[in-house]
Design a protein around this motif. Structure first.
Motif, mmCIF file in Angstrom:
data_model
loop_
_atom_site.group_PDB
_atom_site.id
_atom_site.type_symbol
_atom_site.label_atom_id
_atom_site.label_comp_id
_atom_site.label_asym_id
_atom_site.label_seq_id
_atom_site.Cartn_x
_atom_site.Cartn_y
_atom_site.Cartn_z
ATOM 1 N N THR A 168 -0.472 58.560 16.134
ATOM 2 C CA THR A 168 -1.787 59.171 16.331
ATOM 3 C C THR A 168 -1.623 60.638 16.685
ATOM 4 O O THR A 168 -0.865 60.998 17.601
ATOM 5 C CB THR A 168 -2.555 58.446 17.463
ATOM 6 N N LEU A 169 -2.312 61.520 15.943
ATOM 7 C CA LEU A 169 -2.264 62.948 16.259
ATOM 8 C C LEU A 169 -2.961 63.167 17.594
ATOM 9 O O LEU A 169 -4.094 62.707 17.805
ATOM 10 C CB LEU A 169 -2.959 63.763 15.165
ATOM 11 N N VAL B 122 -4.910 52.629 23.852
ATOM 12 C CA VAL B 122 -4.579 53.378 22.630
ATOM 13 C C VAL B 122 -4.853 54.857 22.870
ATOM 14 O O VAL B 122 -5.637 55.240 23.735
ATOM 15 C CB VAL B 122 -5.398 52.882 21.415
ATOM 16 N N ILE B 123 -4.200 55.672 22.069
ATOM 17 C CA ILE B 123 -4.372 57.122 22.147
ATOM 18 C C ILE B 123 -5.484 57.532 21.186
ATOM 19 O O ILE B 123 -5.575 57.024 20.064
ATOM 20 C CB ILE B 123 -3.068 57.844 21.787
ATOM 21 N N TYR B 124 -6.340 58.445 21.621
ATOM 22 C CA TYR B 124 -7.344 59.001 20.708
ATOM 23 C C TYR B 124 -7.082 60.485 20.507
ATOM 24 O O TYR B 124 -6.510 61.162 21.364
ATOM 25 C CB TYR B 124 -8.772 58.751 21.216
ATOM 26 N N LYS C 39 -6.461 58.779 26.342
ATOM 27 C CA LYS C 39 -6.237 57.359 26.121
ATOM 28 C C LYS C 39 -7.510 56.579 26.462
ATOM 29 O O LYS C 39 -8.293 56.985 27.316
ATOM 30 C CB LYS C 39 -5.080 56.843 26.984
ATOM 31 N N LEU C 40 -7.707 55.428 25.793
ATOM 32 C CA LEU C 40 -8.820 54.544 26.094
ATOM 33 C C LEU C 40 -8.397 53.104 25.864
ATOM 34 O O LEU C 40 -7.374 52.835 25.230
ATOM 35 C CB LEU C 40 -10.052 54.870 25.252
ATOM 36 N N GLU D 185 -10.091 56.643 12.396
ATOM 37 C CA GLU D 185 -10.817 55.543 13.046
ATOM 38 C C GLU D 185 -11.818 56.127 14.036
ATOM 39 O O GLU D 185 -11.503 57.052 14.778
ATOM 40 C CB GLU D 185 -9.851 54.616 13.802
ATOM 41 N N LEU D 186 -13.034 55.564 14.051
ATOM 42 C CA LEU D 186 -14.062 55.964 15.004
ATOM 43 C C LEU D 186 -14.333 54.790 15.942
ATOM 44 O O LEU D 186 -14.566 53.673 15.489
ATOM 45 C CB LEU D 186 -15.346 56.366 14.275
ATOM 46 N N ILE D 187 -14.291 55.043 17.242
ATOM 47 C CA ILE D 187 -14.435 53.986 18.253
ATOM 48 C C ILE D 187 -15.537 54.374 19.228
ATOM 49 O O ILE D 187 -15.624 55.526 19.655
ATOM 50 C CB ILE D 187 -13.114 53.766 19.020
ATOM 51 N N SER D 188 -16.396 53.407 19.572
ATOM 52 C CA SER D 188 -17.434 53.643 20.563
ATOM 53 C C SER D 188 -17.737 52.341 21.302
ATOM 54 O O SER D 188 -17.866 51.289 20.680
ATOM 55 C CB SER D 188 -18.718 54.182 19.904
ATOM 56 N N GLU D 189 -17.807 52.413 22.628
ATOM 57 C CA GLU D 189 -18.136 51.272 23.492
ATOM 58 C C GLU D 189 -17.225 50.066 23.239
ATOM 59 O O GLU D 189 -17.651 48.919 23.243
ATOM 60 C CB GLU D 189 -19.612 50.877 23.306
#
Length: 313
Positions: free
Chosen positions: A243-244, A261-263, A253-254, A297-301
């Protein structure tokens, strides 16, 4: 003798006045009672009509859940909507006339979802290669549902629904509601922005000229999703699975499904439920992108709400 006659006349006059006053009071009392009875009847009718509308929507939801399941489609959102509907029906039992009007907006949202699901059913039938032969069946089902809806509206029946859920079931239903209410990113595009601010969208991007990476997408309408600020995390993953990231420009991180995972970057978006367009920009700080295929990848909640790919030459 004359005095006695005068007294009798006065008594008759007083009696007549009292009789008239009592008559007026009785008339006004009877009129008020009739008006109150009419108001109560109107409120009862409005309450019954609202209940039957929700009951009709419940019947249609069951039918669509059954049909979409038979076509191999996903029904988690409809099952969550059914849970919400049952809660609304239970709340309506405690509502008064002043709050019944608030259910009109809910009923419109439910009907909108039902209409959208008709289109989904058509697409599922196309995928299964049975759209042509089932057009008449779909029309007949819609006619039956409309007839049931009409029949329900003519009934002024009393509802006595009780929600008695176990702790485990409540947890599962809450999970389904969360899934149904999750954001959905559509039409994802990846653009390269050079040092002069020029944006380029190509099948293969020049890694040496990418000053910033711009990801553009739309957030789909969802009547279940709350209108509030949503944090969207973006992960850019290279061909080797790395992950960049750069904490100096906003990476971190989340937790996703119990895993850290790293964002790459994040952005807060005010969700407006109108198919809004969103842009997330990642400035890598002059570091060249290695050639290869990348994943976004897009992540929310806690949910992955969208994904896409791009290639660097």
């Amino acid at each position: 003798m004359e005095t006695s006659n005068n007294t009798s006349k006065i008594a008759l006059i007083v009696l007549a006045i009292l009789t008239a006053v009592l008559g007026v009071l009785y008339f006004r009392s009877n009129q008020l009672n009739n008006e109150q009875a009419t108001t109560i009847e109107e409120k009862a009718t409005e309450l019954a009509n609202t209940r039957t509308s929700l009951d009709s929507i419940s019947t249609q939801l069951d039918a669509k859940i059954t049909e979409i399941k038979s076509l191999g489609g996903q029904v988690a959102d409809l099952e969550a909507l059914k849970v919400q509907l049952e809660q609304d029906k239970a709340s309506l039992k405690k509502s008064n006339h002043a709050t019944i009007a608030s259910y009109e907006a809910k009923i419109k949202e439910y009907n909108l979802v039902l209409t959208q699901k008709d289109g989904e059913i058509v697409e599922l039938k196309k995928q299964n290669g049975i759209l042509t032969e089932n057009n008449q069946e779909l029309t007949a089902q819609n006619t039956n549902l409309n007839n049931e809806n009409t029949g329900l509206k003519t009934q002024n029946k009393s509802l006595s629904d009780t929600l008695s859920e176990t702790a485990a079931k409540n947890k599962e239903l809450a999970r389904k509601v969360s899934i149904a209410a999750a954001l959905k990113a559509q039409n994802l595009r990846v653009l390269a922005v050079n040092s002069k601010g020029k944006e380029t969208e190509r099948s293969k991007l020049n890694g040496k000229k990418i000053e910033k990476l711009k990801v553009v997408f739309n957030l789909a309408n969802n009547p279940i999703t709350k209108l509030e600020n949503k944090t969207i995390y973006m992960r850019v993953i290279d061909g080797e699975g790395a992950t960049l990231s750069d904490e100096a420009i906003g990476s971190g991180k989340l937790n996703v499904n119990g895993k850290e995972v790293i964002y790459t970057t994040k952005q807060v978006v005010n969700y407006t439920n109108d198919n809004q367009e969103v842009s997330v920009v990642y400035p890598r700080g002059g570091v060249s992108y290695k050639p290869g295929k990348y994943k976004v990848e897009l992540i929310s909640e806690g949910f992955t709400v969208g994904a896409g790919t791009f290639e660097v030459k």
